[in-house]
Structure formats: C-alpha cells, structure tokens
Design a protein around this motif. Structure first.
Motif, mmCIF file in Angstrom:
data_model
loop_
_atom_site.group_PDB
_atom_site.id
_atom_site.type_symbol
_atom_site.label_atom_id
_atom_site.label_comp_id
_atom_site.label_asym_id
_atom_site.label_seq_id
_atom_site.Cartn_x
_atom_site.Cartn_y
_atom_site.Cartn_z
ATOM 1 N N LEU A 16 0.830 -1.209 0.000
ATOM 2 C CA LEU A 16 0.000 0.000 0.000
ATOM 3 C C LEU A 16 0.864 1.257 0.000
ATOM 4 O O LEU A 16 0.597 2.208 -0.735
ATOM 5 N N ALA A 17 1.905 1.261 0.819
ATOM 6 C CA ALA A 17 2.798 2.425 0.893
ATOM 7 C C ALA A 17 3.561 2.614 -0.417
ATOM 8 O O ALA A 17 3.670 3.741 -0.922
ATOM 9 N N ALA A 18 4.079 1.532 -0.979
ATOM 10 C CA ALA A 18 4.846 1.621 -2.221
ATOM 11 C C ALA A 18 3.992 2.127 -3.377
ATOM 12 O O ALA A 18 4.491 2.829 -4.259
ATOM 13 N N LEU A 19 2.718 1.768 -3.351
ATOM 14 C CA LEU A 19 1.801 2.191 -4.414
ATOM 15 C C LEU A 19 1.135 3.533 -4.113
ATOM 16 O O LEU A 19 0.390 4.050 -4.948
ATOM 17 N N ILE A 63 -5.847 -1.952 -2.593
ATOM 18 C CA ILE A 63 -5.305 -2.746 -3.697
ATOM 19 C C ILE A 63 -6.482 -3.500 -4.311
ATOM 20 O O ILE A 63 -7.292 -4.080 -3.587
ATOM 21 N N ASP A 64 -6.578 -3.465 -5.631
ATOM 22 C CA ASP A 64 -7.711 -4.105 -6.314
ATOM 23 C C ASP A 64 -7.743 -5.616 -6.108
ATOM 24 O O ASP A 64 -8.803 -6.192 -5.886
ATOM 25 N N LEU A 65 -6.598 -6.292 -6.226
ATOM 26 C CA LEU A 65 -6.554 -7.744 -6.117
ATOM 27 C C LEU A 65 -5.267 -8.161 -5.419
ATOM 28 O O LEU A 65 -4.178 -7.742 -5.821
ATOM 29 N N TYR A 66 -5.399 -8.974 -4.383
ATOM 30 C CA TYR A 66 -4.241 -9.496 -3.651
ATOM 31 C C TYR A 66 -4.369 -11.006 -3.569
ATOM 32 O O TYR A 66 -5.423 -11.514 -3.187
#
Length: 79
Positions: free
Chosen positions: A14-17, A22-25
């Motif tokens: 989450l931080a990196a993005l 996030i849509d899909l994990y």
C-alpha cells in the motif's frame, strides 16, 4: 507467510503504491516457510485470515489464491 509477515507485506505494498487500497491481492502458492505440514497449513491460514480482515476493512478489494489444489482451498474454507 503468517500473520505478521502478511500484514507487513500488504502495508508495504500500500505504501509503495501510494494508495489506500489494492484491487486484487493473491496468495501465489500454497507453499511457505513452514517446516512441517501442520506449520505450513497454519501459516497459510494465518495469511488468509489477515487478507480477509483487510478485505473487510476495504484495503483489499478482492482476495484470492493461485496455484492451489482443491485440498488447499478446502483447508482455507474450513478455517
């Protein structure tokens, strides 16, 4: 895998993005660093539970698995 490692990995993603969700994990594979069959199952279950919690919180829009056999999925669903 496991509770802490999964939670940390998701927060790092989450931080990196620079995003709140996030849509899909996915859990990419049923294997992990567990040393026994029981430990592997427990770590897999812990990871899935963290993903379910963060899905319910809205941080993960969709969750899933890949490269799992039906028995692995059944184990997750049994909790």
């Amino acid at each position: 895998h496991g509770t802490e490692a999964t939670y940390d990995a998701i927060l790092a993603s989450l931080a990196a993005l620079s995003t709140d969700y996030i849509d899909l994990y996915l859990i990419h594979a049923p294997t992990n660093l567990g040393e026994t069959d029981e430990e592997i199952r427990d770590l897999r279950q812990q990871s899935w539970q963290v993903m379910e919690q963060l899905h319910a919180a809205g941080a993960l829009r969709s969750i899933g698995v890949s490269n799992f056999e039906p028995r692995h999925i059944e184990q997750l669903l049994r909790g």
